[in-house]
Design an enzyme around this catalytic site. Structure first.
Site, short mmCIF file in Angstrom:
data_model
loop_
_atom_site.label_atom_id
_atom_site.label_comp_id
_atom_site.label_asym_id
_atom_site.label_seq_id
_atom_site.Cartn_x
_atom_site.Cartn_y
_atom_site.Cartn_z
N GLU A 58 -34.42 -16.64 23.35
CA GLU A 58 -34.83 -15.86 24.52
C GLU A 58 -34.76 -16.69 25.80
OE1 GLU A 58 -36.35 -16.41 21.64
OE2 GLU A 58 -37.93 -14.92 21.25
N ALA A 168 -13.64 -26.60 -16.21
CA ALA A 168 -12.86 -27.83 -16.34
C ALA A 168 -12.21 -27.85 -17.72
CB ALA A 168 -13.76 -29.06 -16.17
N TRP A 176 -7.23 -28.69 -8.98
CA TRP A 176 -8.11 -27.68 -8.39
C TRP A 176 -7.95 -26.37 -9.16
CZ3 TRP A 176 -11.57 -29.28 -4.98
CH2 TRP A 176 -11.31 -30.44 -4.24
#
Length: 341
Positions: A58, A168, A176
């Protein structure tokens, strides 16, 4: 409610979102000052909450407006504060600026505010309206509201996997699984959080930096001195990339209590599978964000999302609510809500 009020509040919400993750323990709030006059010809002045010690939304908007705040309407996503903290009360600044009308999306449940800001503005003769954009702001400020209600931060559990749930290969390789767009999105998710949590096992195995790595032009860019708190459950090995980090022990509830005491409003749990299992089975996760790659390990020996016992029968299956599904360069980002979040 007037359509123009909804539109201006929407702008205040967008301004608030631009500082998410940078204001804790204060909430991320947006404000817009709209001077009196024909709406097509009148400029607006915006402000967002600064980091702790800086001006609230504000005050920033009022400073930008200057003399144009006289007779204006102020749109703000959260009830203005009425107490002295690190900064003076926003209500005093609003009254002194000569604002005529204040439109607030949501009242502030903080014990130091809790309706007193609205009462002070009305006592000073200002017109006050509450509830415009309430649902949107309640969702935006869900972490802050939870923290004020429970003392704990909002918990986001981030997971990345193949379509058959592998994180994994059996030999431990995982980079990746997902593509570039999903990884960029994950960094933006980090940027919106105050802290990132991993287990010491992940630190030893992967040596992650746990930083937000985005180009300077990205709206969620964070510089080297503006990074989330890094938290490791256990001991950090000497020379680890995550250093400096906060080392914590205890169960997930104890960890969250400590982070809440430190003013953390939103925490991102990144793993690994043992930590993910602990937080999931403790029932403390508010949102699950899963990045799913169009890939299959094709066997039962890939490492799973969760390492630990699961539901023993279909009756014990955890069920959440599908919040969103987004395509990211061929991967999917699936967000699930939990605990009524």
């Amino acid at each position: 409610m007037a359509r123009i009020d909804v539109e201006w509040m929407g702008r205040a919400v967008a301004v608030a979102e631009s500082v998410r993750g940078r204001t804790s323990p204060n909430p991320w709030v947006g404000a817009v000052v709209v001077p009196a006059g024909p709406s097509a010809d009148v400029p607006s002045f915006e402000g967002a909450t600064a980091p702790p010690g800086g001006p609230h939304a504000e005050v920033s908007a009022l400073l930008a407006a200057g003399a144009r705040a006289e007779g204006a309407t102020l749109y703000v996503t959260l009830e203005p504060c009425s107490h002295h903290g690190r900064t003076p009360p926003c209500t005093e600044a609003i009254v002194a600026a000569g604002v005529r009308r204040v439109v607030v999306a949501l009242s502030d449940p903080d014990v130091h505010v809790d309706g007193s800001g609205l009462a002070d503005l009305r006592s000073a003769g200002l017109e006050v309206e509450v509830g415009v954009g309430e649902d949107e702001v309640r969702a935006q400020l869900a972490p802050y509201l939870k923290h004020r209600r429970t003392g704990r931060p909002w918990v986001v559990l981030k997971l990345a996997a193949s379509m058959d749930g592998g994180t994994a290969a059996p030999d431990g390789t995982s980079q990746w699984i997902t593509g570039d767009e999903a990884r960029v999105d994950a960094h933006r998710l980090r940027a919106r959080c105050d802290a990132i949590v991993v287990g010491a096992g992940t630190v030893r195995a992967d040596d992650p930096g746990l930083t937000v790595r985005l180009p300077p032009g990205d709206p969620w860019y964070r510089g080297p001195d503006d990074q989330p708190l890094r938290v490791v459950l256990g001991s950090v090995p000497p020379g680890a990339a995550v250093t400096p980090a906060l080392e914590l022990g205890g169960d997930p509830g104890e960890v969250l209590d400590e982070l809440g005491r430190r003013g953390v409003l939103q925490v991102l749990v990144e793993g690994g599978a043992t930590v993910a299992h602990a937080f999931h089975h403790a029932g403390v996760v508010d949102r699950y964000v899963l990045y799913l790659a169009p890939a299959l390990f094709g066997g039962g020996d890939a490492r799973p999302l969760f390492d630990g016992p699961g539901a023993s029968s279909i009756d014990g299956l955890w069920r959440g609510r599908l919040h969103s599904v987004t395509s990211l360069g061929g991967d999917l980002r699936v967000e699930l809500s939990a605990n009524g979040a």
